[in-house]
Design an enzyme around this catalytic site. Structure first.
Site, PDB file in Angstrom:
ATOM      1  N   ARG A  77     -95.406  58.700 -22.170  1.00  0.00           N
ATOM      2  CA  ARG A  77     -95.024  59.633 -22.922  1.00  0.00           C
ATOM      3  C   ARG A  77     -95.060  59.037 -24.252  1.00  0.00           C
ATOM      4  NH1 ARG A  77     -91.178  64.350 -21.688  1.00  0.00           N
ATOM      5  NH2 ARG A  77     -91.811  64.634 -23.588  1.00  0.00           N
ATOM      6  N   ARG A 124     -80.227  70.771 -24.956  1.00  0.00           N
ATOM      7  CA  ARG A 124     -81.191  71.203 -26.133  1.00  0.00           C
ATOM      8  C   ARG A 124     -81.640  72.345 -26.371  1.00  0.00           C
ATOM      9  NH1 ARG A 124     -85.436  66.329 -25.415  1.00  0.00           N
ATOM     10  NH2 ARG A 124     -85.508  66.317 -27.740  1.00  0.00           N
ATOM     11  N   ASP A 184     -81.936  57.184 -29.312  1.00  0.00           N
ATOM     12  CA  ASP A 184     -83.432  56.751 -28.532  1.00  0.00           C
ATOM     13  C   ASP A 184     -83.367  55.241 -28.323  1.00  0.00           C
ATOM     14  OD1 ASP A 184     -83.982  59.174 -28.668  1.00  0.00           O
ATOM     15  OD2 ASP A 184     -85.778  59.234 -30.289  1.00  0.00           O
ATOM     16  N   CYS A 242     -83.206  69.715 -20.205  1.00  0.00           N
ATOM     17  CA  CYS A 242     -84.018  68.755 -19.832  1.00  0.00           C
ATOM     18  C   CYS A 242     -83.244  67.377 -19.372  1.00  0.00           C
ATOM     19  CB  CYS A 242     -85.215  68.065 -20.824  1.00  0.00           C
ATOM     20  SG  CYS A 242     -84.118  67.077 -21.968  1.00  0.00           S
ATOM     21  N   ARG A 270     -91.209  68.959 -25.181  1.00  0.00           N
ATOM     22  CA  ARG A 270     -90.369  70.199 -25.576  1.00  0.00           C
ATOM     23  C   ARG A 270     -90.652  70.393 -27.219  1.00  0.00           C
ATOM     24  NH1 ARG A 270     -85.455  71.497 -23.844  1.00  0.00           N
ATOM     25  NH2 ARG A 270     -84.668  71.593 -25.945  1.00  0.00           N
ATOM     26  N   LYS A 305     -94.570  58.074 -32.461  1.00  0.00           N
ATOM     27  CA  LYS A 305     -94.826  59.517 -31.767  1.00  0.00           C
ATOM     28  C   LYS A 305     -93.943  60.549 -32.597  1.00  0.00           C
ATOM     29  CE  LYS A 305     -91.980  60.135 -28.019  1.00  0.00           C
ATOM     30  NZ  LYS A 305     -91.354  61.265 -28.080  1.00  0.00           N
ATOM     31  N   ASN A 306     -92.743  60.112 -32.692  1.00  0.00           N
ATOM     32  CA  ASN A 306     -92.206  61.427 -33.328  1.00  0.00           C
ATOM     33  C   ASN A 306     -92.364  61.574 -34.702  1.00  0.00           C
ATOM     34  OD1 ASN A 306     -90.968  61.689 -30.701  1.00  0.00           O
ATOM     35  ND2 ASN A 306     -88.978  60.792 -31.129  1.00  0.00           N
TER      36      ASN A 306
HETATM   37  N1  EPU Z   1     -79.199  71.210 -31.050  1.00  0.00           N
HETATM   38  C1  EPU Z   1     -78.616  72.449 -31.248  1.00  0.00           C
HETATM   39  N2  EPU Z   1     -79.310  73.405 -31.594  1.00  0.00           N
HETATM   40  C2  EPU Z   1     -80.800  73.282 -32.076  1.00  0.00           C
HETATM   41  C3  EPU Z   1     -81.243  71.940 -32.179  1.00  0.00           C
HETATM   42  C4  EPU Z   1     -80.408  71.018 -31.511  1.00  0.00           C
HETATM   43  O1  EPU Z   1     -77.550  72.469 -30.654  1.00  0.00           O
HETATM   44  O2  EPU Z   1     -81.045  74.328 -32.479  1.00  0.00           O
HETATM   45  C5  EPU Z   1     -78.515  69.726 -30.742  1.00  0.00           C
HETATM   46  C6  EPU Z   1     -79.087  69.013 -29.586  1.00  0.00           C
HETATM   47  O3  EPU Z   1     -78.673  69.791 -28.415  1.00  0.00           O
HETATM   48  C7  EPU Z   1     -78.539  67.740 -29.772  1.00  0.00           C
HETATM   49  C8  EPU Z   1     -78.437  67.620 -31.361  1.00  0.00           C
HETATM   50  O4  EPU Z   1     -78.534  68.929 -31.801  1.00  0.00           O
HETATM   51  O5  EPU Z   1     -77.377  67.715 -29.246  1.00  0.00           O
HETATM   52  C9  EPU Z   1     -79.638  66.768 -31.945  1.00  0.00           C
HETATM   53  O6  EPU Z   1     -80.761  67.319 -31.401  1.00  0.00           O
HETATM   54  P1  EPU Z   1     -82.103  67.128 -32.199  1.00  0.00           P
HETATM   55  O7  EPU Z   1     -82.752  68.473 -32.359  1.00  0.00           O
HETATM   56  O8  EPU Z   1     -82.130  66.308 -33.433  1.00  0.00           O
HETATM   57  O9  EPU Z   1     -83.180  66.358 -31.312  1.00  0.00           O
HETATM   58  P2  EPU Z   1     -84.635  66.959 -31.270  1.00  0.00           P
HETATM   59  O10 EPU Z   1     -85.245  67.255 -32.634  1.00  0.00           O
HETATM   60  O11 EPU Z   1     -85.000  68.064 -29.847  1.00  0.00           O
HETATM   61  C10 EPU Z   1     -85.773  64.527 -31.703  1.00  0.00           C
HETATM   62  C11 EPU Z   1     -86.570  63.530 -30.934  1.00  0.00           C
HETATM   63  C12 EPU Z   1     -85.927  62.901 -29.910  1.00  0.00           C
HETATM   64  C13 EPU Z   1     -84.358  62.107 -30.336  1.00  0.00           C
HETATM   65  C14 EPU Z   1     -83.682  63.249 -31.169  1.00  0.00           C
HETATM   66  C15 EPU Z   1     -82.438  62.663 -31.792  1.00  0.00           C
HETATM   67  C16 EPU Z   1     -88.839  64.280 -31.454  1.00  0.00           C
HETATM   68  C17 EPU Z   1     -90.082  65.015 -30.986  1.00  0.00           C
HETATM   69  N3  EPU Z   1     -87.948  64.160 -30.616  1.00  0.00           N
HETATM   70  O12 EPU Z   1     -85.206  65.674 -30.829  1.00  0.00           O
HETATM   71  O13 EPU Z   1     -86.585  61.888 -29.227  1.00  0.00           O
HETATM   72  O14 EPU Z   1     -83.655  61.809 -29.109  1.00  0.00           O
HETATM   73  O15 EPU Z   1     -84.497  63.727 -32.183  1.00  0.00           O
HETATM   74  O16 EPU Z   1     -82.722  61.768 -32.696  1.00  0.00           O
HETATM   75  O17 EPU Z   1     -88.837  64.166 -32.669  1.00  0.00           O
HETATM   76  C18 EPU Z   1     -87.489  60.798 -27.663  1.00  0.00           C
HETATM   77  O18 EPU Z   1     -88.334  60.316 -28.148  1.00  0.00           O
HETATM   78  O19 EPU Z   1     -87.225  59.952 -26.389  1.00  0.00           O
HETATM   79  C19 EPU Z   1     -86.763  61.835 -27.978  1.00  0.00           C
HETATM   80  C20 EPU Z   1     -85.801  62.432 -26.870  1.00  0.00           C
END
Ligand code: EPU
Length: 416
Positions: free
Chosen positions: A396, A121, A304, A116, A92, A22-23
């Site tokens: 999802r 996030r 995850d 969320c 998101r 998915k991701n």
């Molecule tokens: N963060 C910031 N600022 C930003 C972006 C991120 O402070 O602009 C922080 C976040 O709050 C968090 C950390 O950085 O504490 C890491 O977050 P990241 O941005 O890597 O997460 P994401 O890209 O929103 C993806 C996956 C998530 C997975 C995380 C971590 C997708 C669509 N989602 O989220 O997947 O947990 O990386 O590996 O790729 C899931 O599939 O259940 C899921 C939540």
């Protein structure tokens, strides 16, 4: 609202086939904005998040349909630059259209996602990066508005390695003028898959999968014809399910190299795991030993998989310390596991899980995607019946979860 009923106590056995990730599929679908024409993406799981992304892309004026385990996205015309709140609040990952839209259309309006279930996030690192590339960013009425006639290459350092942030800026940089260097970039296999997809479209990207990614802008990209990698978190979830039921399961069409941290940790707990190229065989012991984990960016233990590993630790011999370092509120499953009898104490970002002999089935509530997977894993081993409410969370991210578990012998059914 659908519920899932699991009657625990069956040792899982047999073969399961892992779906596409998915991701990885979500950013690759967003990348099709960059390649005008017919984009073919295969090994895409049939999930709610995938159809949400498809509908969002259709809202932008693209053709979208699902066919034979894949999706076709026609992106010759982009008629809207707006990702409305209705899509972003459902998923998101909708913010992944931000980078490609600015790169292709010179402008994007994307609803700002709220907090969320697992944490605040923010997406500040996505917008700071775009600003460095010359985009004008403003916020009004809950929308981020990004504008740039032509993005320019820039040196961007991420304070925190962010997965979708790295993906958004990597996509934006493919059509920018000059070179972009992303430092402290996320190294997750999904980031590498997106880079490979973009390279197949004609992008010039080096270093994906390391902390420094270099992207040289090109004048145009061709449409995609790309196959998505297997879902490492789905594979890890089946590893945990087999381990907790003392099962014997073959996990097929997976990429063991993407979940080494999970495999190694499970082996330390006493789970027997052998692997061939794209297959794992897992055999659960009568009782696993407690082991500690700390979630970390790739190649560390994935956040995850934290909830599913915790479910396994509730029945371990000894006490396990589980530290969540990525998200500030990712222990929502603890209260539900406790309803099943688990002995868990949370202090800040650490959960202390004292293994017990048996969990008891109970009505529980899914609070997010991976939390719901952990409740299924726990339910498979519990005595009696577990009824999991709000299973739309699991839909999802897990393709045909009940069917796949049923094939392994689980007594599981969906209550409509
Ligand atoms: N963060 C910031 N600022 C930003 C972006 C991120 O402070 O602009 C922080 C976040 O709050 C968090 C950390 O950085 O504490 C890491 O977050 P990241 O941005 O890597 O997460 P994401 O890209 O929103 C993806 C996956 C998530 C997975 C995380 C971590 C997708 C669509 N989602 O989220 O997947 O947990 O990386 O590996 O790729 C899931 O599939 O259940 C899921 C939540």
């Amino acid at each position: 609202m659908d519920k899932i009923e699991v009657e625990g106590g069956v040792r899982l056995s047999g073969e399961v086939i892992i779906s596409g990730a998915k991701n990885a599929a979500l950013p690759v679908m967003a990348a099709s904005i960059l390649g005008p024409g017919e984009n073919l993406i295969s090994n895409v799981p049939q999930l709610r998040d995938i159809s949400t992304m498809g509908k969002l892309l259709a809202h932008l004026g693209m053709g979208y349909h699902q066919e034979n385990g894949g999706v076709i996205l026609q992106s010759s015309d982009i008629t809207s630059i707006e990702a409305p709140y209705d899509y972003v609040k459902t998923m998101r990952a909708s913010v992944l259209v931000l980078g490609p839209l600015v790169a292709r259309a010179g402008e994007a309006k994307v609803s700002l996602p709220g907090g969320c279930a697992i944490g605040a996030r923010p997406i500040n690192l996505h917008t700071i990066g775009l600003e460095k590339m010359g985009a004008e960013i403003s916020l009004s009425e809950g929308y981020i508005h990004a504008k740039a006639k032509k993005l320019k290459g820039a040196d961007i350092y991420f304070d925190i390695p962010t997965v979708t942030g790295t993906e958004n800026l990597m996509m934006a940089a493919t059509l920018a003028e000059g070179e972009t260097v992303l430092e402290n970039a996320a190294c997750e296999p999904e980031v590498v898959d997106l880079a490979n997809a973009l390279i197949s479209m004609g992008a010039d990207i080096r270093g994906a999968g390391t902390r420094i990614v270099k992207i040289k802008g090109v004048t145009g990209l061709s449409p995609l014809n790309y196959r998505i990698i297997p879902d490492r978190i789905e594979a890890g979830t089946f590893l945990a399910a087999a381990a907790i039921t003392e099962g014997d399961v073959g996990i097929n069409n997976c990429e063991p190299g993407h979940i080494e941290s999970v495999i190694n940790k499970l082996k330390e707990t006493g789970v027997e795991i052998t692997h061939e190229t794209d297959r794992l065989r897992v055999r659960g012991p009568a009782r696993v030993n407690a082991e500690d984990i700390q979630t970390r960016p790739y190649p560390g233990f994935p956040t995850d998989m934290q909830a599913q590993f915790m479910a396994l630790m509730t029945l371990a011999e000894g006490t396990s310390l589980i530290t969540e370092n990525i998200f500030e509120n990712r222990f929502m499953h603890v209260a539900e596991l406790k309803r099943m009898g688990a002995d868990i104490r949370v202090e800040g970002s650490i959960a202390k899980v004292k293994g017990i002999r048996a969990l008891k089935g109970a009505p529980v509530m899914a609070t997010d995607l991976r939390a719901s997977a952990s409740l299924v894993v726990a339910g498979l081993a519990a005595k009696g019946t577990t009824i999991i409410d709000r299973v739309y969370h699991i839909d999802r991210g897990y393709e045909s979860i009940e069917e796949k578990l049923k094939v392994l012998g689980a007594r599981i059914r969906r209550i409509k």
